[in-house]
Design a protein around this motif. Structure first.
Motif, PDB file in Angstrom:
ATOM      1  N   VAL A   1      -1.686   3.052   2.317  1.00 41.24           N
ATOM      2  CA  VAL A   1      -3.043   2.582   3.200  1.00 41.24           C
ATOM      3  C   VAL A   1      -4.118   3.404   1.892  1.00 41.24           C
ATOM      4  N   ALA A   2      -4.944   2.997   1.713  1.00 34.79           N
ATOM      5  CA  ALA A   2      -5.904   3.153   0.971  1.00 34.79           C
ATOM      6  C   ALA A   2      -7.836   2.264   1.794  1.00 34.79           C
ATOM      7  N   THR A   3      -8.807   3.475   1.465  1.00 36.38           N
ATOM      8  CA  THR A   3      -9.764   3.300   1.476  1.00 36.38           C
ATOM      9  C   THR A   3     -10.372   2.975   0.314  1.00 36.38           C
ATOM     10  N   PRO A   4     -10.729   1.835   0.168  1.00 34.47           N
ATOM     11  CA  PRO A   4     -11.579   1.179  -1.394  1.00 34.47           C
ATOM     12  C   PRO A   4     -12.115   2.237  -1.917  1.00 34.47           C
TER      13      PRO A   4
ATOM     14  N   VAL B   1      -5.911  -1.873   1.748  1.00 31.32           N
ATOM     15  CA  VAL B   1      -7.180  -1.497   1.322  1.00 31.32           C
ATOM     16  C   VAL B   1      -7.888  -1.860   2.737  1.00 31.32           C
ATOM     17  N   THR B   2      -8.564  -0.945   2.947  1.00 28.49           N
ATOM     18  CA  THR B   2      -9.801  -1.232   4.180  1.00 28.49           C
ATOM     19  C   THR B   2     -10.397  -0.331   4.303  1.00 28.49           C
ATOM     20  N   MET B   3     -11.918   0.048   4.914  1.00 27.04           N
ATOM     21  CA  MET B   3     -12.634   0.834   5.614  1.00 27.04           C
ATOM     22  C   MET B   3     -11.615   1.700   7.134  1.00 27.04           C
ATOM     23  N   ASP B   4     -11.462  -0.151   8.039  1.00 28.80           N
ATOM     24  CA  ASP B   4     -10.768   0.455   9.379  1.00 28.80           C
ATOM     25  C   ASP B   4      -9.162   0.672   9.484  1.00 28.80           C
ATOM     26  N   VAL B   5      -9.184   2.142   8.843  1.00 32.04           N
ATOM     27  CA  VAL B   5      -7.916   2.839   8.786  1.00 32.04           C
ATOM     28  C   VAL B   5      -7.207   2.368  10.010  1.00 32.04           C
ATOM     29  N   THR B   6      -8.244   2.836  11.431  1.00 38.99           N
ATOM     30  CA  THR B   6      -7.492   3.091  12.468  1.00 38.99           C
ATOM     31  C   THR B   6      -6.951   1.672  12.872  1.00 38.99           C
ATOM     32  N   LYS B   7      -6.910   0.136  12.337  1.00 42.03           N
ATOM     33  CA  LYS B   7      -6.668  -0.737  12.567  1.00 42.03           C
ATOM     34  C   LYS B   7      -5.605  -1.338  11.947  1.00 42.03           C
TER      35      LYS B   7
ATOM     36  N   GLY C   1       8.009  -6.135  16.527  1.00 44.76           N
ATOM     37  CA  GLY C   1       7.649  -4.898  15.868  1.00 44.76           C
ATOM     38  C   GLY C   1       9.022  -5.044  14.614  1.00 44.76           C
ATOM     39  N   THR C   2      10.093  -4.013  13.961  1.00 42.36           N
ATOM     40  CA  THR C   2      11.246  -4.768  13.275  1.00 42.36           C
ATOM     41  C   THR C   2      11.813  -3.369  13.522  1.00 42.36           C
ATOM     42  N   GLY C   3      11.575  -3.144  14.284  1.00 40.72           N
ATOM     43  CA  GLY C   3      12.125  -1.861  14.861  1.00 40.72           C
ATOM     44  C   GLY C   3      12.940  -0.584  14.296  1.00 40.72           C
ATOM     45  N   LYS C   4      12.597  -0.502  13.353  1.00 39.46           N
ATOM     46  CA  LYS C   4      12.209   0.921  11.913  1.00 39.46           C
ATOM     47  C   LYS C   4      11.624   1.374  12.369  1.00 39.46           C
ATOM     48  N   VAL C   5      11.531   2.873  12.596  1.00 39.29           N
ATOM     49  CA  VAL C   5      10.486   3.720  12.462  1.00 39.29           C
ATOM     50  C   VAL C   5       9.811   3.988  10.884  1.00 39.29           C
ATOM     51  N   VAL C   6       7.819   3.248  10.795  1.00 38.21           N
ATOM     52  CA  VAL C   6       7.901   3.541   9.498  1.00 38.21           C
ATOM     53  C   VAL C   6       6.743   4.404   9.540  1.00 38.21           C
ATOM     54  N   LYS C   7       6.747   4.918   8.373  1.00 39.99           N
ATOM     55  CA  LYS C   7       6.070   6.325   7.870  1.00 39.99           C
ATOM     56  C   LYS C   7       4.470   6.051   7.027  1.00 39.99           C
ATOM     57  N   ILE C   8       3.947   6.576   7.388  1.00 44.34           N
ATOM     58  CA  ILE C   8       2.652   5.560   6.527  1.00 44.34           C
ATOM     59  C   ILE C   8       1.748   6.671   5.902  1.00 44.34           C
ATOM     60  N   LEU C   9       1.470   6.341   5.326  1.00 39.22           N
ATOM     61  CA  LEU C   9       0.364   7.431   4.097  1.00 39.22           C
ATOM     62  C   LEU C   9      -0.545   6.809   3.613  1.00 39.22           C
ATOM     63  N   VAL C  10      -2.013   7.706   4.336  1.00 43.75           N
ATOM     64  CA  VAL C  10      -3.078   7.659   4.110  1.00 43.75           C
ATOM     65  C   VAL C  10      -4.109   7.910   3.001  1.00 43.75           C
ATOM     66  N   PHE C  11      -4.722   7.442   1.662  1.00 47.94           N
ATOM     67  CA  PHE C  11      -5.257   8.116   1.023  1.00 47.94           C
ATOM     68  C   PHE C  11      -7.676   7.489   1.271  1.00 47.94           C
ATOM     69  N   ALA C  12      -7.716   8.604   1.912  1.00 46.22           N
ATOM     70  CA  ALA C  12      -8.857   8.767   2.774  1.00 46.22           C
ATOM     71  C   ALA C  12      -9.833  10.170   2.317  1.00 46.22           C
ATOM     72  N   LYS C  13     -10.373  10.182   2.316  1.00 45.40           N
ATOM     73  CA  LYS C  13     -11.465  11.007   1.850  1.00 45.40           C
ATOM     74  C   LYS C  13     -12.866  11.153   3.497  1.00 45.40           C
ATOM     75  N   GLY C  14     -13.592  12.226   3.703  1.00 48.82           N
ATOM     76  CA  GLY C  14     -14.363  12.459   4.447  1.00 48.82           C
ATOM     77  C   GLY C  14     -14.094  11.533   5.612  1.00 48.82           C
ATOM     78  N   ASP C  15     -15.064  11.800   6.968  1.00 53.64           N
ATOM     79  CA  ASP C  15     -14.337  11.314   7.975  1.00 53.64           C
ATOM     80  C   ASP C  15     -13.012  10.560   8.732  1.00 53.64           C
ATOM     81  N   LYS C  16     -13.339   9.570   7.591  1.00 52.61           N
ATOM     82  CA  LYS C  16     -11.730   8.769   7.242  1.00 52.61           C
ATOM     83  C   LYS C  16     -10.448   9.533   7.432  1.00 52.61           C
ATOM     84  N   VAL C  17     -10.364  10.855   6.450  1.00 49.87           N
ATOM     85  CA  VAL C  17      -9.033  11.721   7.167  1.00 49.87           C
ATOM     86  C   VAL C  17      -8.421  12.046   8.409  1.00 49.87           C
ATOM     87  N   ALA C  18      -9.809  12.401   9.100  1.00 52.22           N
ATOM     88  CA  ALA C  18      -9.740  12.940  10.742  1.00 52.22           C
ATOM     89  C   ALA C  18      -8.919  11.200  11.175  1.00 52.22           C
TER      90      ALA C  18
END
Length: 230
Positions: free
Chosen positions: A115-118, A145-151, A67-84
């Motif tokens: 991060v964003a789903t396509p 840019v991916t549908m695999d937001v978990t990964k 890792g980088t030693g930094k706490v990284v904050k992630i914003l995800v743009f998603a809809k539907g079941d990808k939000v959960a």
């Protein structure tokens, strides 16, 4: 540019005419990090690419083993079941269209990676003018840019960093903190260099790595021998 006493003392440790090997370079970068906070150790890699040509661009991402030693904050743009799914993976912020005015009009940038789903890129594209200059625009090459937001979220939280050429054909990336052991910094650095060498565009002629420099946030640059990495 006037430098402080701490910098002057740290600079005495480094011979500017020497090209160090990786182990000695990392040890010096750590030793010259004398600020009162935990400085970031960065790699600055000058390439022989000409980024004005599309076939000489470099852009990608790699997961640093420690890792980088930094706490990284992630914003995800998603809809539907990808939000959960994004929320379950540990994304700090998840949303869609409603976030546009908050970012565009209110100047909200309390995140480090987007991060964003396509299927959301049409929405995110409207933020190109504000996200682009900050290097926050999601990109398939970087895995953001991916549908695999978990990964995507797991990789970023684990220490995934993006590397890309700047306008002067240099790649600037963090490889950890001054508090890391030399072994951890070396592991991270070798992982990064291997990824960049592998990403060398076939159109590049001549020497690919022109110079490789390690530096702490407030410290002097320590030059490594770039020939050792090819």
């Amino acid at each position: 540019m006037k430098r402080g006493k701490r910098y002057a003392e740290a600079a005495k440790l480094v011979d500017r005419a020497t090209l160090y090997d990786t182990a000695d370079g990392i040890a010096l970068a750590k030793k010259s990090a004398v600020a009162k906070f935990d400085e970031t150790i960065e790699a600055h890699i000058r390439t022989g690419c000409d980024g004005r040509h599309a076939d000489q661009q470099i852009r990608g991402a790699v997961v640093l083993p420690h890792g980088t030693g930094k706490v990284v904050k992630i914003l995800v743009f998603a809809k539907g079941d990808k939000v959960a799914e994004a929320e379950a993976a540990g994304a700090d912020f998840v949303g869609g269209e409603e976030l546009i005015p908050r970012i565009q009009n209110e100047g909200w940038f309390d995140f480090d990676v987007v991060v964003a789903t396509p299927d959301m890129m049409g929405v995110v594209g409207r933020l190109g003018r504000v996200l682009g200059p900050k290097g926050l625009m999601p990109n398939p090459k970087a895995g953001t840019v991916t549908m695999d937001v978990t990964k995507a979220v797991n990789d970023i939280k684990a220490g995934k960093i993006e590397y890309r050429l700047d306008k002067t054909n240099i790649i600037h990336v963090p490889i950890g903190k001054a508090s890391f052991t030399e072994e951890k910094l070396a592991d991270n650095f070798q992982t990064l260099i291997a990824a960049i060498v592998k990403a060398k565009p076939s159109a590049v002629k001549g020497q690919f790595l022109k110079s490789v420099t390690l530096t702490s946030t407030m410290g002097p640059g320590v030059k490594l021998n770039p020939v050792k990495f090819l």
